[in-house]
Design an enzyme around this catalytic site. Structure first.
Site, mmCIF file in Angstrom:
data_model
loop_
_atom_site.group_PDB
_atom_site.id
_atom_site.type_symbol
_atom_site.label_atom_id
_atom_site.label_comp_id
_atom_site.label_asym_id
_atom_site.label_seq_id
_atom_site.Cartn_x
_atom_site.Cartn_y
_atom_site.Cartn_z
ATOM 1 N N GLU A 44 -31.130 85.430 54.616
ATOM 2 C CA GLU A 44 -29.968 86.276 54.895
ATOM 3 C C GLU A 44 -30.093 86.875 56.300
ATOM 4 O OE1 GLU A 44 -27.759 90.146 52.863
ATOM 5 O OE2 GLU A 44 -29.931 89.961 52.704
ATOM 6 N N LYS A 119 -21.381 87.220 49.934
ATOM 7 C CA LYS A 119 -22.209 88.141 49.174
ATOM 8 C C LYS A 119 -21.305 89.013 48.312
ATOM 9 C CE LYS A 119 -26.106 91.325 49.879
ATOM 10 N NZ LYS A 119 -26.969 91.960 50.921
ATOM 11 N N CYS A 153 -29.644 88.141 48.257
ATOM 12 C CA CYS A 153 -30.419 89.373 48.278
ATOM 13 C C CYS A 153 -30.016 90.347 47.162
ATOM 14 C CB CYS A 153 -30.296 90.014 49.659
ATOM 15 S SG CYS A 153 -31.615 91.197 50.065
#
Length: 285
Positions: A44, A119, A153
């Site tokens: 990321e 995300k 993440c």
């Protein structure tokens, strides 16, 4: 069927041009291909390295400047995937979507196809310091080696979204991450193990290492790649096929055996996916 995957512990440092960035990425790709890998995962926010390039006026670039590199980023990784005949999950890159910044992962296929997954859960820093917007939904991606999902993440810390990915048929979750301290790193690492156990899937995790002294909120990084399995007899006792050395510039590679997943889902020591109590709690079908 087996899939060979490589996860890059990408070293962030100050660069002078986009070519510097492209050459560093190609180095990792060529290194992974020496092991005949089929999927390469970058972390990321690894393209924030581009913000260390000095602006035209000599001033430091900011997160709002990152989308200006999108066309070069897409062209470069499309070329790499085709040239080297490999699937590349090129970490995440910040793109502009209708005037809003969005932290977005990209999957580059060997045939030149490009897919993306924004995300879904964004951290307070992304909201308050970088004014990021949330992704709209979850996609899964079919490849000639099976169905995968990409959760970035913070996403892996939410069990519901990984349940959705598994319900949609994903056997492998690729998780590009970026954490700046031990606390953040271990949150992502521990929950990656939990998601692998709960859903009987593989999780391929990596993060950024190094530092970007001129880029706010990317000045320090704490990262380690790991290729994570369910915890059952056919797999390593700690649920780890491979892991890197913390904060080192390196990559790790391992084979994911999909047949083992199917076996443990059917008759493992525990069958966590099959034994869900959907009569007691909401689940994804």
């Amino acid at each position: 069927m087996k899939i060979r995957v490589s996860a890059v512990q990408y070293h962030l440092h100050t660069i002078e041009s986009f070519d510097d960035f492209a050459q560093q990425c190609e180095h990792y790709i060529r290194a992974a291909l020496e092991f005949e890998t089929e999927f390469i995962l970058f972390p990321e926010f690894f393209t924030t390295q581009l913000l260390s390039i000095k602006g035209a006026d000599g001033k430091a670039l900011t997160i709002n400047d990152l989308p200006s590199f999108t066309e070069q980023y897409l062209e470069t990784f499309t070329r790499f995937a085709k040239q080297y005949n490999v699937h590349i999950i090129a970490g995440t890159h910040v793109v502009n979507v209708e005037g809003k910044l969005r932290n977005t992962a990209h999957l580059f296929y060997p045939n030149g196809t490009v897919k993306s997954q924004a995300k879904i859960h964004i951290t307070p820093t992304e909201v308050h310091e970088w004014n990021m917007s949330k992704g709209d939904g979850l996609e899964v991606f079919d490849t000639d080696k099976g169905r995968i999902a990409i959760l970035t993440c913070y996403d892996i810390e939410f069990p519901e979204i990984v349940r959705m990915a598994k319900a949609k048929g994903a056997d492998v979750i690729f998780c590009p991450s970026c954490t700046d301290d031990r606390h953040g790193f271990h949150r992502v690492r521990y929950t990656s193990h939990a998601r692998a156990i709960e859903n009987q899937v593989y999780v391929v995790l990596t993060g950024t290492v190094g530092s970007l002294p001129t880029v706010d909120f990317m000045r320090m990084n704490f990262g380690q790649a790991a290729i994570i399995t369910p915890n059952d007899v056919p797999f390593p006792p700690k649920g780890l096929l491979a892991e890197g050395e913390i904060n080192n510039d390196m990559l790790v590679t391992a084979d994911l055996d999909l047949e083992l997943l199917y076996q443990v889902r059917e008759k493992g020591s525990v069958t966590t996916w099959r034994d869900r109590r959907t009569d007691l709690y909401t689940d994804w079908k």
